[in-house]
Design an enzyme around this catalytic site. Structure first.
Site, mmCIF file in Angstrom:
data_model
loop_
_atom_site.group_PDB
_atom_site.id
_atom_site.type_symbol
_atom_site.label_atom_id
_atom_site.label_comp_id
_atom_site.label_asym_id
_atom_site.label_seq_id
_atom_site.Cartn_x
_atom_site.Cartn_y
_atom_site.Cartn_z
ATOM 1 C CG ASP A 39 -2.113 1.116 1.177
ATOM 2 O OD1 ASP A 39 -3.083 0.798 0.303
ATOM 3 O OD2 ASP A 39 -1.853 2.003 1.767
ATOM 4 N NE ARG A 40 -0.102 6.488 0.987
ATOM 5 C CZ ARG A 40 -0.235 7.287 -0.166
ATOM 6 N NH1 ARG A 40 -1.318 7.015 -1.198
ATOM 7 N NH2 ARG A 40 0.078 8.670 -0.424
ATOM 8 C CG HIS A 44 -8.899 6.859 0.792
ATOM 9 N ND1 HIS A 44 -9.649 5.882 -0.147
ATOM 10 C CD2 HIS A 44 -7.638 6.306 0.680
ATOM 11 C CE1 HIS A 44 -8.785 5.132 -0.723
ATOM 12 N NE2 HIS A 44 -7.650 5.014 0.187
ATOM 13 C CG HIS A 61 -5.583 -3.648 1.054
ATOM 14 N ND1 HIS A 61 -4.904 -3.249 -0.178
ATOM 15 C CD2 HIS A 61 -5.215 -2.515 1.585
ATOM 16 C CE1 HIS A 61 -4.117 -2.214 0.016
ATOM 17 N NE2 HIS A 61 -4.202 -1.979 1.311
#
Length: 294
Positions: free
Chosen positions: A109-110, A154, A274
């Site tokens: 992810d990030r 988001h 996820h």
């Protein structure tokens, strides 16, 4: 006290002026750095890290702005202090401080965006690269369109100028961050109550820095990706990408998007949610071991 990864030693390492990172370290052998995603901390790697530490030195930091790492203010609202280039430099400095000039890098992810940037900016330092459930920033913005973009609401919220995003999220942080913990997992048992509490506590204390991280991806990070694409820069190391079948859901070829950046690519899709390092840690560990053997 928040939970820790059993058997790991914790370090606080200065990486930039006024910024130190919290990092859990264990094992011996060739180094592997594991970078967490949103809305998590380094704890998301607890299962995979323990597996890899049997024959690797494993380093699990909290990213700048997250967990127990420092959270410098985004004073000018540009997000530049949370550019993935800056966060990638943090990780290279951290690894060097721990005695590792070259290392494999894995991000979710990030953290995968930080890892991607590190691979482009530090090709002689990053030996292998794995990115879990993400697209490079440039491609991510390109594929989001129409009503399908609602899945990334988001991203648009936190791209707004300073003030409103922080105020809205801070008004109900557990509801906001908890929404993603609930929506993005196929198996709620994968994130037990104590870990979920640790994630929410950490996010509640980091709203401005988390927003700054996302704001950077609508500005400086995008500009960096565009510059690399224009220059023809690519990832020179072996790359593995594991992700949900976003392409089938949103109408694009994820493997082709990644291959444009990474000629030496192994791309695979997963059936878990996820949070794959928590939902299917054995599968993730195997994929990483396969990558490291290349």
């Amino acid at each position: 006290m928040p939970p820790t990864i059993p058997g790991f030693t914790y370090h606080r390492v200065p990486v930039a002026d006024g910024v130190s990172l919290n990092a859990a370290v264990s094992g011996s052998g060739s180094p592997v750095v594991l970078l967490h995603g949103f809305p998590q901390t380094h704890l998301m790697w607890r299962h995979v890290a323990a597996d890899l530490a049997a024959d690797h030195t494993v380093i699990c930091p909290d990213l700048r702005g997250y967990g127990a790492s420092d959270k410098p203010a985004d004073t000018d609202g540009s997000g530049d202090g949370y550019a993935k280039r800056t966060m990638a430099d943090d990780i290279v400095t951290l690894a060097h401080a721990l005695g590792h000039d070259r290392f494999a890098l894995v991000g979710h992810d990030r953290g995968a965006l930080v890892a991607f940037r590190a691979g482009l900016d530090h090709p002689d330092t990053v030996t292998h690269l794995a990115c879990l459930d993400v697209l490079p920033t440039l491609d991510m913005w390109d594929v989001l369109h129409g009503v399908t973009a609602a899945v990334g609401f988001h991203l648009y919220l936190m791209a707004q100028p300073p003030g409103l995003p922080e105020e809205l999220i801070a008004a109900a942080p557990d509801a906001f961050f908890g929404h993603f913990l609930d929506l993005w997992t196929n198996d709620p048992r994968a994130i037990p109550a104590d870990v979920r509490t640790a994630y929410l506590d950490a996010c509640r204390a980091a709203v401005p820095s988390i927003v700054a991280d996302y704001r950077a991806s609508a500005g400086v990070d995008l500009a960096h990706d565009q510059a690399d694409r224009g220059a023809g820069n690519q990832l020179r190391m072996p790359v593995a990408v594991l992700q949900q079948d976003w392409g089938a859901a949103l109408g694009f070829d994820a493997a082709a998007l990644w291959r444009a950046w990474a000629p030496d690519l192994r791309h695979s899709t997963v059936t878990c949610g996820h949070f794959m390092a928590e939902e299917a840690p054995a599968d993730v560990a195997k994929a990483l071991r396969d990558l490291l053997a290349r």
